[in-house]
Scaffold this motif. Structure first.
Motif, PDB file in Angstrom:
ATOM      1  N   ASP A  20     -10.489  22.026  -0.877  1.00 42.32           N
ATOM      2  CA  ASP A  20     -11.779  22.151  -1.554  1.00 42.32           C
ATOM      3  C   ASP A  20     -12.437  20.774  -1.584  1.00 42.32           C
ATOM      4  O   ASP A  20     -12.017  19.887  -2.327  1.00 42.32           O
ATOM      5  CB  ASP A  20     -11.586  22.691  -2.973  1.00 42.32           C
ATOM      6  N   LEU A  21     -13.474  20.588  -0.775  1.00 43.21           N
ATOM      7  CA  LEU A  21     -14.091  19.264  -0.650  1.00 43.21           C
ATOM      8  C   LEU A  21     -14.819  18.816  -1.911  1.00 43.21           C
ATOM      9  O   LEU A  21     -15.186  17.648  -2.022  1.00 43.21           O
ATOM     10  CB  LEU A  21     -15.056  19.237   0.539  1.00 43.21           C
ATOM     11  N   SER A  22     -15.027  19.715  -2.865  1.00 40.62           N
ATOM     12  CA  SER A  22     -15.631  19.278  -4.128  1.00 40.62           C
ATOM     13  C   SER A  22     -14.664  18.407  -4.917  1.00 40.62           C
ATOM     14  O   SER A  22     -15.058  17.726  -5.860  1.00 40.62           O
ATOM     15  CB  SER A  22     -16.057  20.490  -4.964  1.00 40.62           C
ATOM     16  N   GLU A  23     -13.380  18.432  -4.540  1.00 43.04           N
ATOM     17  CA  GLU A  23     -12.362  17.613  -5.198  1.00 43.04           C
ATOM     18  C   GLU A  23     -12.001  16.380  -4.373  1.00 43.04           C
ATOM     19  O   GLU A  23     -11.067  15.664  -4.725  1.00 43.04           O
ATOM     20  CB  GLU A  23     -11.090  18.440  -5.424  1.00 43.04           C
ATOM     21  N   LEU A  24     -12.735  16.128  -3.305  1.00 48.10           N
ATOM     22  CA  LEU A  24     -12.357  15.054  -2.393  1.00 48.10           C
ATOM     23  C   LEU A  24     -12.337  13.697  -3.077  1.00 48.10           C
ATOM     24  O   LEU A  24     -11.415  12.899  -2.868  1.00 48.10           O
ATOM     25  CB  LEU A  24     -13.315  15.030  -1.195  1.00 48.10           C
ATOM     26  N   GLY A  25     -13.347  13.410  -3.896  1.00 42.86           N
ATOM     27  CA  GLY A  25     -13.384  12.123  -4.583  1.00 42.86           C
ATOM     28  C   GLY A  25     -12.193  11.942  -5.510  1.00 42.86           C
ATOM     29  O   GLY A  25     -11.577  10.869  -5.555  1.00 42.86           O
ATOM     30  N   ALA A  26     -11.838  12.997  -6.245  1.00 43.05           N
ATOM     31  CA  ALA A  26     -10.702  12.917  -7.156  1.00 43.05           C
ATOM     32  C   ALA A  26      -9.404  12.719  -6.394  1.00 43.05           C
ATOM     33  O   ALA A  26      -8.565  11.890  -6.753  1.00 43.05           O
ATOM     34  CB  ALA A  26     -10.624  14.191  -8.004  1.00 43.05           C
ATOM     35  N   ARG A  27      -9.210  13.478  -5.321  1.00 41.12           N
ATOM     36  CA  ARG A  27      -7.995  13.342  -4.518  1.00 41.12           C
ATOM     37  C   ARG A  27      -7.905  11.962  -3.874  1.00 41.12           C
ATOM     38  O   ARG A  27      -6.840  11.357  -3.813  1.00 41.12           O
ATOM     39  CB  ARG A  27      -7.953  14.427  -3.440  1.00 41.12           C
ATOM     40  N   PHE A  28      -9.033  11.499  -3.372  1.00 40.16           N
ATOM     41  CA  PHE A  28      -9.078  10.179  -2.761  1.00 40.16           C
ATOM     42  C   PHE A  28      -8.680   9.111  -3.779  1.00 40.16           C
ATOM     43  O   PHE A  28      -7.899   8.199  -3.480  1.00 40.16           O
ATOM     44  CB  PHE A  28     -10.485   9.919  -2.233  1.00 40.16           C
ATOM     45  N   GLY A  29      -9.206   9.225  -4.991  1.00 40.30           N
ATOM     46  CA  GLY A  29      -8.880   8.256  -6.034  1.00 40.30           C
ATOM     47  C   GLY A  29      -7.412   8.284  -6.408  1.00 40.30           C
ATOM     48  O   GLY A  29      -6.770   7.240  -6.544  1.00 40.30           O
ATOM     49  N   ILE A  30      -6.845   9.489  -6.560  1.00 43.13           N
ATOM     50  CA  ILE A  30      -5.435   9.612  -6.926  1.00 43.13           C
ATOM     51  C   ILE A  30      -4.546   9.024  -5.840  1.00 43.13           C
ATOM     52  O   ILE A  30      -3.607   8.268  -6.113  1.00 43.13           O
ATOM     53  CB  ILE A  30      -5.067  11.092  -7.178  1.00 43.13           C
ATOM     54  N   CYS A  31      -4.833   9.372  -4.590  1.00 41.06           N
ATOM     55  CA  CYS A  31      -4.018   8.897  -3.470  1.00 41.06           C
ATOM     56  C   CYS A  31      -4.054   7.386  -3.346  1.00 41.06           C
ATOM     57  O   CYS A  31      -3.017   6.721  -3.276  1.00 41.06           O
ATOM     58  CB  CYS A  31      -4.494   9.550  -2.173  1.00 41.06           C
ATOM     59  N   PHE A  32      -5.250   6.806  -3.366  1.00 43.10           N
ATOM     60  CA  PHE A  32      -5.365   5.379  -3.126  1.00 43.10           C
ATOM     61  C   PHE A  32      -4.982   4.548  -4.348  1.00 43.10           C
ATOM     62  O   PHE A  32      -4.593   3.384  -4.206  1.00 43.10           O
ATOM     63  CB  PHE A  32      -6.778   5.037  -2.643  1.00 43.10           C
ATOM     64  N   ALA A  33      -5.086   5.133  -5.530  1.00 41.22           N
ATOM     65  CA  ALA A  33      -4.580   4.420  -6.707  1.00 41.22           C
ATOM     66  C   ALA A  33      -3.072   4.294  -6.636  1.00 41.22           C
ATOM     67  O   ALA A  33      -2.493   3.268  -7.028  1.00 41.22           O
ATOM     68  CB  ALA A  33      -4.989   5.154  -7.978  1.00 41.22           C
ATOM     69  N   SER A  34      -2.420   5.316  -6.118  1.00 40.75           N
ATOM     70  CA  SER A  34      -0.968   5.268  -5.963  1.00 40.75           C
ATOM     71  C   SER A  34      -0.560   4.288  -4.871  1.00 40.75           C
ATOM     72  O   SER A  34       0.332   3.463  -5.061  1.00 40.75           O
ATOM     73  CB  SER A  34      -0.433   6.673  -5.644  1.00 40.75           C
ATOM     74  N   THR A  35      -1.213   4.380  -3.713  1.00 38.98           N
ATOM     75  CA  THR A  35      -0.859   3.479  -2.610  1.00 38.98           C
ATOM     76  C   THR A  35      -1.143   2.021  -2.964  1.00 38.98           C
ATOM     77  O   THR A  35      -0.554   1.115  -2.373  1.00 38.98           O
ATOM     78  CB  THR A  35      -1.625   3.846  -1.332  1.00 38.98           C
ATOM     79  N   ALA A  36      -2.035   1.810  -3.927  1.00 37.62           N
ATOM     80  CA  ALA A  36      -2.349   0.439  -4.337  1.00 37.62           C
ATOM     81  C   ALA A  36      -1.122  -0.281  -4.884  1.00 37.62           C
ATOM     82  O   ALA A  36      -1.000  -1.499  -4.753  1.00 37.62           O
ATOM     83  CB  ALA A  36      -3.456   0.449  -5.392  1.00 37.62           C
ATOM     84  N   PHE A  37      -0.213   0.473  -5.498  1.00 41.61           N
ATOM     85  CA  PHE A  37       0.999  -0.156  -6.026  1.00 41.61           C
ATOM     86  C   PHE A  37       1.867  -0.696  -4.893  1.00 41.61           C
ATOM     87  O   PHE A  37       2.529  -1.722  -5.048  1.00 41.61           O
ATOM     88  CB  PHE A  37       1.789   0.850  -6.874  1.00 41.61           C
ATOM     89  N   GLY A  38       1.851  -0.005  -3.747  1.00 42.16           N
ATOM     90  CA  GLY A  38       2.562  -0.525  -2.590  1.00 42.16           C
ATOM     91  C   GLY A  38       1.966  -1.836  -2.120  1.00 42.16           C
ATOM     92  O   GLY A  38       2.683  -2.794  -1.804  1.00 42.16           O
ATOM     93  N   GLY A  39       0.626  -1.889  -2.076  1.00 40.77           N
ATOM     94  CA  GLY A  39      -0.036  -3.131  -1.685  1.00 40.77           C
ATOM     95  C   GLY A  39       0.193  -4.249  -2.681  1.00 40.77           C
ATOM     96  O   GLY A  39       0.299  -5.415  -2.301  1.00 40.77           O
ATOM     97  N   LEU A  40       0.277  -3.891  -3.973  1.00 37.94           N
ATOM     98  CA  LEU A  40       0.499  -4.899  -5.006  1.00 37.94           C
ATOM     99  C   LEU A  40       1.847  -5.595  -4.814  1.00 37.94           C
ATOM    100  O   LEU A  40       1.977  -6.799  -5.040  1.00 37.94           O
ATOM    101  CB  LEU A  40       0.445  -4.242  -6.386  1.00 37.94           C
ATOM    102  N   LEU A  41       2.843  -4.837  -4.372  1.00 38.41           N
ATOM    103  CA  LEU A  41       4.180  -5.400  -4.173  1.00 38.41           C
ATOM    104  C   LEU A  41       4.369  -5.983  -2.776  1.00 38.41           C
ATOM    105  O   LEU A  41       5.329  -6.718  -2.539  1.00 38.41           O
ATOM    106  CB  LEU A  41       5.243  -4.305  -4.401  1.00 38.41           C
ATOM    107  N   GLY A  42       3.438  -5.653  -1.877  1.00 42.49           N
ATOM    108  CA  GLY A  42       3.602  -6.029  -0.482  1.00 42.49           C
ATOM    109  C   GLY A  42       3.468  -7.495  -0.161  1.00 42.49           C
ATOM    110  O   GLY A  42       3.874  -7.936   0.924  1.00 42.49           O
ATOM    111  N   GLY A  43       2.914  -8.284  -1.054  1.00 40.56           N
ATOM    112  CA  GLY A  43       2.846  -9.728  -0.839  1.00 40.56           C
ATOM    113  C   GLY A  43       3.911 -10.479  -1.618  1.00 40.56           C
ATOM    114  O   GLY A  43       4.665 -11.274  -1.051  1.00 40.56           O
ATOM    115  N   PRO A  44       4.024 -10.228  -2.917  1.00 39.93           N
ATOM    116  CA  PRO A  44       4.963 -10.980  -3.752  1.00 39.93           C
ATOM    117  C   PRO A  44       6.434 -10.763  -3.419  1.00 39.93           C
ATOM    118  O   PRO A  44       7.215 -11.720  -3.425  1.00 39.93           O
ATOM    119  CB  PRO A  44       4.642 -10.485  -5.160  1.00 39.93           C
TER     120      PRO A  44
END
Length: 446
Positions: free
Chosen positions: A375-399
Motif C-alpha cells: 500500500d503506497l499510502s504507507e510508503l513514507g512510514a515504511r521508509f522511515g521505519i526501515c531507514f531509522a533502523s539501518t541508521a544504527f548500523g551506520g552509527l556503529l560502522g565507523g567507531p
C-alpha cells in the motif's frame, strides 16, 4: 500546493520486481478494488517531473554526498586538527551525521505522507547550510563544537530532506520510477567526487580550515537553494494521507520481507562505512603516494556514480533483489580484501570495485522497499521505519572498526570484522530470495 496522497497499489503501476514478489505472495490487489484512477496516474515525465528529479539530485549531492566525503575530514582531523582524539572518537562525528540522516526519516517520512514536503525541504536545507558555516568557526582541538555542528546539526538537516526527496519521485514517475530513483541517488556519489577534491585542496592547501569550510558552505547553500526552487509535488483529487502510524508499524512487524530488508541493511551497514571513512587514511599510513591518497575517495565515488546510474537499468533485467544480493556480497568480499592494500594498484582497484557495488546497493534500497510495499499510502512510514533502523548500523560502522584499528593501526582486524559483518547482512537478502523461490514452488505444486 498540497502533496499527493499515495494511492493504493494496482496491477497497472507495479514495477517488474514488485509484480513478481507480490504475485508470489498472493497479495496483488485486483483493479476493481483499487481507488486509483487515470487522474492520479503519474505522468512519467514532463517539465516539473524532471525539474523535481533534478532538485532531488542536488539534495543528494549536498546531503549524503557531503557525508560520504567525511574521509577527508577524518584524515585531516586525525593528523592535524584534533590530534588529541583517537581515530575512533573522530569517526563518531561522521557516523552520527549518517545515523541522523537516516533515522530522522522516521519523522520526515510520516510528515511527507501528511503533505509537509516543502516545509521539510526548507528547514532541512537551512540546517545544513547553518551547520557548515558554524563549522568554519571551530578552532583546533574543539572536538565537541565540531561534533555538535557537523555531527548533530548537519545530520538532522539531511534527515529532514533525504527521505522526502526520494519519495516524491513516486508522485511523478511509475514505469520509470526505479530508473529515476537510481539517477537521483547518483547525486550522492557525484557530490562525493566533487567535495573531496575541493576539501582536500582547501583544507590541506594555503586556504586553511576556516576559509576552506566557508567556501564549501557557500557552494552547498547555493545548490540547496536551487533544489528548493526546482521541486514540486503533484496536486491530485485524492485527499492527503491519513495513514495511522501505529497501524503501519503493526503491519511492518508482521511483514517478513520488510523485516528481512531492514535487518539485512542494518547489519550490512556496520561494515559498509569502513572503506568510506578509512580508505584515505589507510592509503596514507601505508606510505602510498600522498596525491593519490587524496584522490582515493574520488576514485571510489566516481565508480559509485556509475553504480547508481546503472543500477536501475540492470535491475530491470535481473530484478532488484537479485542485483542487491550480488552487490552486497561483492562489497563484503572487497572490505575483507582491504587487508591486502599495499600499493597504488590495490588502492585504485579496490576504490573502483567497492565504489561501483556500494553505489548499486544504495541505489536499490528505496526501490526495493517500494517494491515490497503493498500500500503506497504507507510508503513514507515504511521508509522511515526501515531507514531509522539501518541508521544504527551506520552509527556503529565507523567507531567499532576505529576502535579495532586502535592507535597501532591494525588494519587486518578492522577489515576482517567489517567484511564478515557485512556478509551476515547480505545473507538476509539471500534468505528473502530463497523464501520467494519456495513459495513459487509451492504454488506450482498446488
Amino acid at each position: 500546493m498540497s502533496t499527493m496522497a499515495q494511492p493504493r497499489i494496482c496491477d497497472t503501476l507495479v514495477t517488474h520486481e514488485k509484480s513478481n514478489a507480490l504475485e508470489e505472495l498472493g497479495r496483488v490487489h485486483s483493479s476493481n478494488s483499487s481507488p486509483l484512477c487515470s487522474e492520479s496516474h503519474p505522468p512519467d515525465g514532463g517539465f516539473w517531473a524532471w525539474a523535481t528529479a533534478f532538485g532531488c539530485f542536488l539534495i543528494q549531492f549536498c546531503g549524503f554526498g557531503y557525508v560520504s566525503s567525511f574521509g577527508v575530514y577524518q584524515d585531516f582531523y586525525t593528523r592535524i586538527y584534533l590530534t588529541d582524539q583517537s581515530p575512533s572518537a573522530i569517526s563518531w562525528i561522521g557516523a552520527l551525521a549518517s545515523f541522523l540522516a537516516d533515522s530522522v526519516t522516521l519523522i520526515s517520512g510520516p510528515l511527507y505522507d501528511r503533505g509537509w514536503f516543502y516545509q521539510l525541504m526548507i528547514v532541512g536545507s537551512a540546517l545544513q547550510s547553518i551547520s557548515l558555516f558554524a563549522l568554519s568557526l571551530a578552532k583546533p582541538g574543539q572536538f565537541y563544537l565540531i561534533f555538535i555542528v557537523q555531527g548533530v546539526l548537519s545530520g538532522i538537516g539531511m534527515g529532514l530532506t533525504y527521505g522526502p526527496c526520494m519519495l516524491v519521485i513516486s508522485q511523478h514517475f511509475s514505469k520509470r520510477r526505479t530508473l529515476v530513483m537510481s539517477l537521483v541517488a547518483s547525486g550522492s556519489p557525484m557530490g562525493a567526487v566533487i567535495h573531496p577534491i575541493m576539501l582536500n585542496h582547501l583544507l590541506n592547501g594555503t586556504v586553511g580550515f576556516a576559509r576552506g569550510v566557508r567556501a564549501s558552505a557557500g557552494l552547498v547553500s547555493g545548490l540547496l537553494l536551487i533544489s528548493c526552487l526546482s521541486m514540486r509535488t503533484r496536486a491530485l483529487s485524492t485527499p492527503k494521507s491519513t495513514t495511522n502510524y501505529n497501524a503501519a508499524v503493526r503491519k511492518c512487524s508482521r511483514d517478513v520481507f520488510f523485516i528481512l530488508i531492514t535487518a539485512g541493511s542494518t547489519i550490512f551497514q556496520i561494515g559498509y562505512y569502513f572503506p568510506i571513512f578509512y580508505l584515505q587514511l589507510d592509503s596514507i599510513k601505508h606510505r602510498i603516494d600522498i596525491h593519490l591518497s587524496f584522490y582515493s575517495l574520488v576514485i571510489m565515488n566516481a565508480a559509485c556514480v556509475i553504480g547508481r546510474c546503472t543500477a536501475g537499468i540492470i535491475a530491470a533485467y535481473t530484478g532488484a533483489l537479485n542485483f542487491m544480493i550480488a552487490s552486497t556480497v561483492a562489497c563484503s568480499a572487497l572490505i575483507i580484501s582491504m587487508i591486502a592494500l599495499s600499493n597504488v594498484a590495490s588502492v585504485v582497484v579496490l576504490g573502483l570495485a567497492y565504489g561501483y557495488f556500494s553505489g548499486v546497493y544504495i541505489a536499490l534500497m528505496v526501490p526495493l522497499v517500494t517494491a515490497f510495499t503493498p500500500d503506497l499510502s504507507e510508503l513514507g512510514a515504511r521508509f522511515g521505519i526501515c531507514f531509522a533502523s539501518t541508521a544504527f548500523g551506520g552509527l556503529l560502522g565507523g567507531p567499532i572498526p576505529g576502535a579495532l584499528l586502535s592507535s597501532q593501526y591494525r588494519w587486518w582486524v578492522a577489515s576482517l570484522f567489517s567484511g564478515l559483518v557485512s556478509f551476515v547482512g547480505s545473507s538476509m537478502f539471500v534468505v528473502m530470495r530463497l523464501m520467494i523461490y519456495r513459495r513459487r514452488w509451492t504454488k506450482e505444486a498446488v
